[in-house]
Design an enzyme around this catalytic site. Structure first.
Site, PDB file in Angstrom:
ATOM      1  CD1 TRP A 105      -2.111  -2.119   2.079  1.00  0.00           C
ATOM      2  CD2 TRP A 105      -2.809  -1.534   0.034  1.00  0.00           C
ATOM      3  NE1 TRP A 105      -3.051  -3.033   1.665  1.00  0.00           N
ATOM      4  CE2 TRP A 105      -3.492  -2.701   0.424  1.00  0.00           C
ATOM      5  CE3 TRP A 105      -3.082  -0.981  -1.216  1.00  0.00           C
ATOM      6  CZ2 TRP A 105      -4.437  -3.330  -0.391  1.00  0.00           C
ATOM      7  CZ3 TRP A 105      -4.016  -1.604  -2.032  1.00  0.00           C
ATOM      8  CH2 TRP A 105      -4.687  -2.755  -1.617  1.00  0.00           C
ATOM      9  CG  ASP A 175      -3.038   3.517   4.587  1.00  0.00           C
ATOM     10  OD1 ASP A 175      -4.049   3.338   5.288  1.00  0.00           O
ATOM     11  OD2 ASP A 175      -2.764   2.828   3.577  1.00  0.00           O
ATOM     12  CE  LYS A 199      -9.096  -2.950   3.695  1.00  0.00           C
ATOM     13  NZ  LYS A 199      -7.810  -2.458   3.249  1.00  0.00           N
TER      14      LYS A 199
END
Ligand SMILES: *Cc1c(COP(=O)(O)O)cnc(C)c1O
Length: 364
Positions: A105, A175, A199
């Site tokens: 990511w 993040d 998530k």
């Protein structure tokens, strides 16, 4: 608790939600607090929805102790849009940003930022297949960088920053998609925190952005309107129709977390759940191994392997037959992964550990 023949869902996202919250949403599904409409149907300008989004923000501020000089935004576009929005909005002083690459990511985020400005990779743990978190200090960053970017929890590789990098006066961007609300965070150490909700918070569709006020309002004039944080901040995340349903469920989850004692209480439970799994792996005499350095292991995504892909596949199939689903590792790394977000009950982890012990005996 009655799980109504639900499975234990170890998915990395979209992922398990608290049964209590799902039931509450079910009760209010056809008529939200007697207003005769579902939250899916009502105007985002109605007093009911105004209440939902206002309370969601207030509860999140309360849970995370977010200071007044930070804006809280509920946006769409998921994580991938934040890969672009962060550089478009923040890379506007020197046009430089420093990235720490600890997984897929962060790597994707850096690739998007390169389309906007000068990206330097300060540290990169791909040399050991992202099984550790590099140590960096203030001297590693370019003093004129507009920001430093990290991914706090690496959902795919199962690693987590055990420290907050000291960036001095340079805004730190993180993040936190797969670890937000799993640990107490000092928001003042960050310029911007963002998290896709699917998530650890809510269904897919809403992305939370927490950003220090002084960092926004400097996007270039040709910035597409939706991509400018300032627009959303000025309109209270209601510049256009927000993802109403996801914001609503996020709000219910925030209230649920407050009832359960807040982030500290959740964190204690998360530590306990993760320890059960890592202990099982580490005491298996090498039948299971976790490739991640001990001090860098994630509380949310427990990655492990048997070392034999056929055996891993058998593990996934047999666990599924026992009502434990989504234990396959990410398609890019293989192996096994148990995501144990806040909403995963301790019973789910107990059941998994019990299965792992039996599977080991039967297959060693
Ligand atoms: C899932 C995930 C993303 C990507 O999110 P999308 O909403 O699918 O774009 C980014 N970062 C982390 C840490 C993730 O877990």
């Amino acid at each position: 608790m009655d799980y109504n023949n639900r499975v234990f869902n170890f998915s990395a996202g979209p992922s398990v939600l608290p049964v209590e919250v799902l039931k509450e949403a079910q009760e209010q599904l056809l008529s939200y607090h007697g207003c005769g409409q579902s939250v899916m149907e009502m105007s985002h300008r109605s007093k009911e929805f105004e209440g939902i989004i206002t309370e969601a923000e207030a509860d999140l501020r309360d849970l995370m102790n977010i200071p007044e000089n930070y804006k809280v935004l509920f946006l769409q576009g998921g994580g991938h849009l934040q890969f672009s929005m962060v550089p478009i909005n923040l890379m506007n002083g020197s046009g430089k940003a420093d990235y720490i690459i600890t997984g897929a990511w962060a790597k994707k985020a850096a690739a998007e930022a390169r389309k906007v400005g000068d990206v330097r990779v300060v540290a990169d743990s791909s040399d050991k297949n992202f099984t550790y978190i590099p140590k960096v200090s203030r001297e590693d960053f370019r003093p004129d960088a507009d920001y430093v970017y990290i991914c706090s929890n690496n959902t795919i590789y199962g690693s987590h920053f055990p420290y907050t990098p000291d960036t001095g006066d340079i805004p730190l961007v993180s993040d936190m998609s797969s670890c937000i609300l799993s640990e107490e965070v000092d928001v003042t150490k960050y310029g911007l925190i963002w998290a896709g909700a699917q998530k650890n918070v809510a269904p897919a569709g809403v992305t939370i952005v927490i950003v220090r006020e002084d960092l926004i309002g400097k996007a270039p004039d040709n910035t597409p309107v939706y991509l400018d944080y300032k627009i959303h901040a000025d309109k209270g995340s209601m510049y256009n129709i927000p993802p109403c349903w996801s914001v609503y469920i996020a709000g219910l989850v925030f209230k649920y977390l407050k009832r359960k004692g807040g982030i500290k209480a959740m964190h204690d439970l998360d530590v306990k759940k993760a320890a059960m799994l890592y202990d099982c792996i580490d005491s298996s005499d090498g039948f299971y191994t976790c490739p991640v350095a001990k001090e860098d292991r994630s509380l949310m995504n427990v990655v492990f392997v048997t070392g034999n892909p056929d055996l891993d596949a058998k593990f996934v199939a047999e666990a599924r037959a026992e009502g434990m689903v989504n234990l396959k590792g990410h398609r890019s790394v293989g192996g096994l992964r148990a995501s144990i977000f806040n909403a995963m009950p301790v019973e789910g982890v107990e059941a998994l550990v019990d299965f792992m012990e039996r599977f080991k005996k039967a297959n060693r």
